[in-house]
Design a protein around this motif. Structure first.
Motif, PDB file in Angstrom:
ATOM      1  N   LEU A  45       0.804  -1.228   0.000  1.00 39.80           N
ATOM      2  CA  LEU A  45       0.000   0.000   0.000  1.00 39.80           C
ATOM      3  C   LEU A  45       0.837   1.279   0.000  1.00 39.80           C
ATOM      4  N   ASN A  46       1.893   1.313  -0.802  1.00 37.45           N
ATOM      5  CA  ASN A  46       2.762   2.487  -0.767  1.00 37.45           C
ATOM      6  C   ASN A  46       2.088   3.730  -1.328  1.00 37.45           C
ATOM      7  N   VAL A  47       1.066   3.590  -2.129  1.00 30.87           N
ATOM      8  CA  VAL A  47       0.358   4.762  -2.637  1.00 30.87           C
ATOM      9  C   VAL A  47      -0.432   5.461  -1.533  1.00 30.87           C
ATOM     10  N   VAL A  48      -0.784   4.734  -0.482  1.00 29.00           N
ATOM     11  CA  VAL A  48      -1.520   5.299   0.653  1.00 29.00           C
ATOM     12  C   VAL A  48      -0.582   5.635   1.811  1.00 29.00           C
ATOM     13  N   LEU A  49       0.281   4.682   2.157  1.00 32.71           N
ATOM     14  CA  LEU A  49       1.124   4.845   3.335  1.00 32.71           C
ATOM     15  C   LEU A  49       2.259   5.842   3.124  1.00 32.71           C
ATOM     16  N   GLY A  50       2.726   5.995   1.884  1.00 29.36           N
ATOM     17  CA  GLY A  50       3.792   6.955   1.606  1.00 29.36           C
ATOM     18  C   GLY A  50       3.392   8.390   1.926  1.00 29.36           C
ATOM     19  N   PRO A  51       2.284   8.885   1.354  1.00 26.10           N
ATOM     20  CA  PRO A  51       1.863  10.248   1.686  1.00 26.10           C
ATOM     21  C   PRO A  51       1.500  10.447   3.157  1.00 26.10           C
ATOM     22  N   ILE A  52       0.946   9.430   3.800  1.00 18.93           N
ATOM     23  CA  ILE A  52       0.632   9.550   5.225  1.00 18.93           C
ATOM     24  C   ILE A  52       1.918   9.685   6.033  1.00 18.93           C
ATOM     25  N   ALA A  53       2.938   8.897   5.681  1.00 15.34           N
ATOM     26  CA  ALA A  53       4.230   8.979   6.379  1.00 15.34           C
ATOM     27  C   ALA A  53       4.855  10.358   6.176  1.00 15.34           C
ATOM     28  N   ILE A  54       4.750  10.900   4.977  1.00 15.82           N
ATOM     29  CA  ILE A  54       5.299  12.228   4.698  1.00 15.82           C
ATOM     30  C   ILE A  54       4.572  13.290   5.520  1.00 15.82           C
ATOM     31  N   ALA A  55       3.253  13.213   5.555  1.00 13.75           N
ATOM     32  CA  ALA A  55       2.468  14.203   6.303  1.00 13.75           C
ATOM     33  C   ALA A  55       2.758  14.129   7.804  1.00 13.75           C
ATOM     34  N   LEU A  56       2.829  12.922   8.350  1.00 14.24           N
ATOM     35  CA  LEU A  56       3.115  12.783   9.783  1.00 14.24           C
ATOM     36  C   LEU A  56       4.517  13.268  10.125  1.00 14.24           C
ATOM     37  N   ALA A  57       5.483  12.981   9.264  1.00 14.76           N
ATOM     38  CA  ALA A  57       6.861  13.403   9.532  1.00 14.76           C
ATOM     39  C   ALA A  57       6.989  14.922   9.492  1.00 14.76           C
ATOM     40  N   THR A  58       6.381  15.559   8.514  1.00 12.84           N
ATOM     41  CA  THR A  58       6.484  17.021   8.442  1.00 12.84           C
ATOM     42  C   THR A  58       5.753  17.681   9.606  1.00 12.84           C
ATOM     43  N   THR A  59       4.627  17.118  10.011  1.00 15.09           N
ATOM     44  CA  THR A  59       3.910  17.663  11.162  1.00 15.09           C
ATOM     45  C   THR A  59       4.734  17.502  12.437  1.00 15.09           C
ATOM     46  N   ALA A  60       5.350  16.342  12.607  1.00 15.14           N
ATOM     47  CA  ALA A  60       6.182  16.111  13.799  1.00 15.14           C
ATOM     48  C   ALA A  60       7.381  17.057  13.818  1.00 15.14           C
ATOM     49  N   LEU A  61       7.999  17.279  12.668  1.00 12.21           N
ATOM     50  CA  LEU A  61       9.147  18.190  12.608  1.00 12.21           C
ATOM     51  C   LEU A  61       8.729  19.627  12.896  1.00 12.21           C
ATOM     52  N   ARG A  62       7.568  20.020  12.413  1.00 11.67           N
ATOM     53  CA  ARG A  62       7.088  21.385  12.675  1.00 11.67           C
ATOM     54  C   ARG A  62       6.732  21.598  14.133  1.00 11.67           C
ATOM     55  N   ARG A  63       6.259  20.549  14.791  1.00 14.39           N
ATOM     56  CA  ARG A  63       5.882  20.673  16.203  1.00 14.39           C
ATOM     57  C   ARG A  63       7.065  20.519  17.148  1.00 14.39           C
ATOM     58  N   GLY A  64       8.243  20.260  16.604  1.00 17.04           N
ATOM     59  CA  GLY A  64       9.443  20.196  17.431  1.00 17.04           C
ATOM     60  C   GLY A  64       9.599  18.896  18.185  1.00 17.04           C
ATOM     61  N   THR A  65       9.545  17.798  17.500  1.00 16.03           N
ATOM     62  CA  THR A  65       9.701  16.502  18.144  1.00 16.03           C
ATOM     63  C   THR A  65      11.110  16.317  18.688  1.00 16.03           C
ATOM     64  N   SER A  66      11.222  15.542  19.733  1.00 12.77           N
ATOM     65  CA  SER A  66      12.542  15.217  20.249  1.00 12.77           C
ATOM     66  C   SER A  66      13.135  14.033  19.492  1.00 12.77           C
ATOM     67  N   ARG A  67      12.356  13.373  18.680  1.00  9.66           N
ATOM     68  CA  ARG A  67      12.808  12.252  17.849  1.00  9.66           C
ATOM     69  C   ARG A  67      12.967  12.728  16.406  1.00  9.66           C
ATOM     70  N   ARG A  68      13.797  13.720  16.236  1.00  7.81           N
ATOM     71  CA  ARG A  68      13.995  14.349  14.931  1.00  7.81           C
ATOM     72  C   ARG A  68      14.542  13.362  13.894  1.00  7.81           C
ATOM     73  N   GLY A  69      15.470  12.511  14.294  1.00  8.88           N
ATOM     74  CA  GLY A  69      16.044  11.534  13.373  1.00  8.88           C
ATOM     75  C   GLY A  69      15.012  10.550  12.858  1.00  8.88           C
ATOM     76  N   ARG A  70      14.140  10.115  13.747  1.00 13.29           N
ATOM     77  CA  ARG A  70      13.105   9.170  13.340  1.00 13.29           C
ATOM     78  C   ARG A  70      12.093   9.835  12.412  1.00 13.29           C
ATOM     79  N   ALA A  71      11.809  11.106  12.648  1.00 13.22           N
ATOM     80  CA  ALA A  71      10.897  11.829  11.750  1.00 13.22           C
ATOM     81  C   ALA A  71      11.538  12.011  10.371  1.00 13.22           C
ATOM     82  N   CYS A  72      12.831  12.287  10.344  1.00 13.88           N
ATOM     83  CA  CYS A  72      13.523  12.423   9.047  1.00 13.88           C
ATOM     84  C   CYS A  72      13.562  11.095   8.303  1.00 13.88           C
ATOM     85  N   LEU A  73      13.766   9.994   9.040  1.00 17.16           N
ATOM     86  CA  LEU A  73      13.710   8.677   8.407  1.00 17.16           C
ATOM     87  C   LEU A  73      12.316   8.385   7.864  1.00 17.16           C
ATOM     88  N   GLY A  74      11.288   8.752   8.611  1.00 16.21           N
ATOM     89  CA  GLY A  74       9.918   8.562   8.134  1.00 16.21           C
ATOM     90  C   GLY A  74       9.649   9.373   6.882  1.00 16.21           C
TER      91      GLY A  74
END
Length: 101
Positions: free
Chosen positions: A47-76
């Motif tokens: 399901l990469n057509v669905v899960l890919g954009p969701i992963a991108i959206a969650l990672a950018t939201t986490a980075l904007r909110r200042g996550t302490s797991r920055r590396g994991r968000a960048c990997l996502g």
């Protein structure tokens, strides 16, 4: 004589409530970073057509909110982009929107 509560008590309560909200927001951002990593990794398989954009959206939201797991968000974020690139490559080989190995 006026009977009122001291101002310091009211501001201390406000600071505690605000600090709780900040910690909850960081905890939510940490959860989003982990979820983006897991969904991006899973999206490489199915399901990469669905899960890919969701992963991108969650990672950018986490980075904007200042996550302490920055590396994991960048990997996502990277895995979400890789999901879409894998989909693009496999659909170009099959000349269809769906793919199978």
């Amino acid at each position: 004589m006026r009977l009122t509560t001291p101002a310091t008590h009211r501001t201390a309560t406000h600071r505690t409530a605000a600090g709780g909200r900040v910690r909850a927001a960081v905890r939510d951002a940490d959860g989003m970073a982990v979820a983006s990593f897991v969904l991006g990794l899973l999206g490489l398989l199915v399901l990469n057509v669905v899960l890919g954009p969701i992963a991108i959206a969650l990672a950018t939201t986490a980075l904007r909110r200042g996550t302490s797991r920055r590396g994991r968000a960048c990997l996502g974020l990277g895995l979400g982009i890789a999901d879409l690139l894998v989909l693009l490559a496999l659909t170009q080989m099959n000349d269809t929107i769906s793919w199978s190995l």
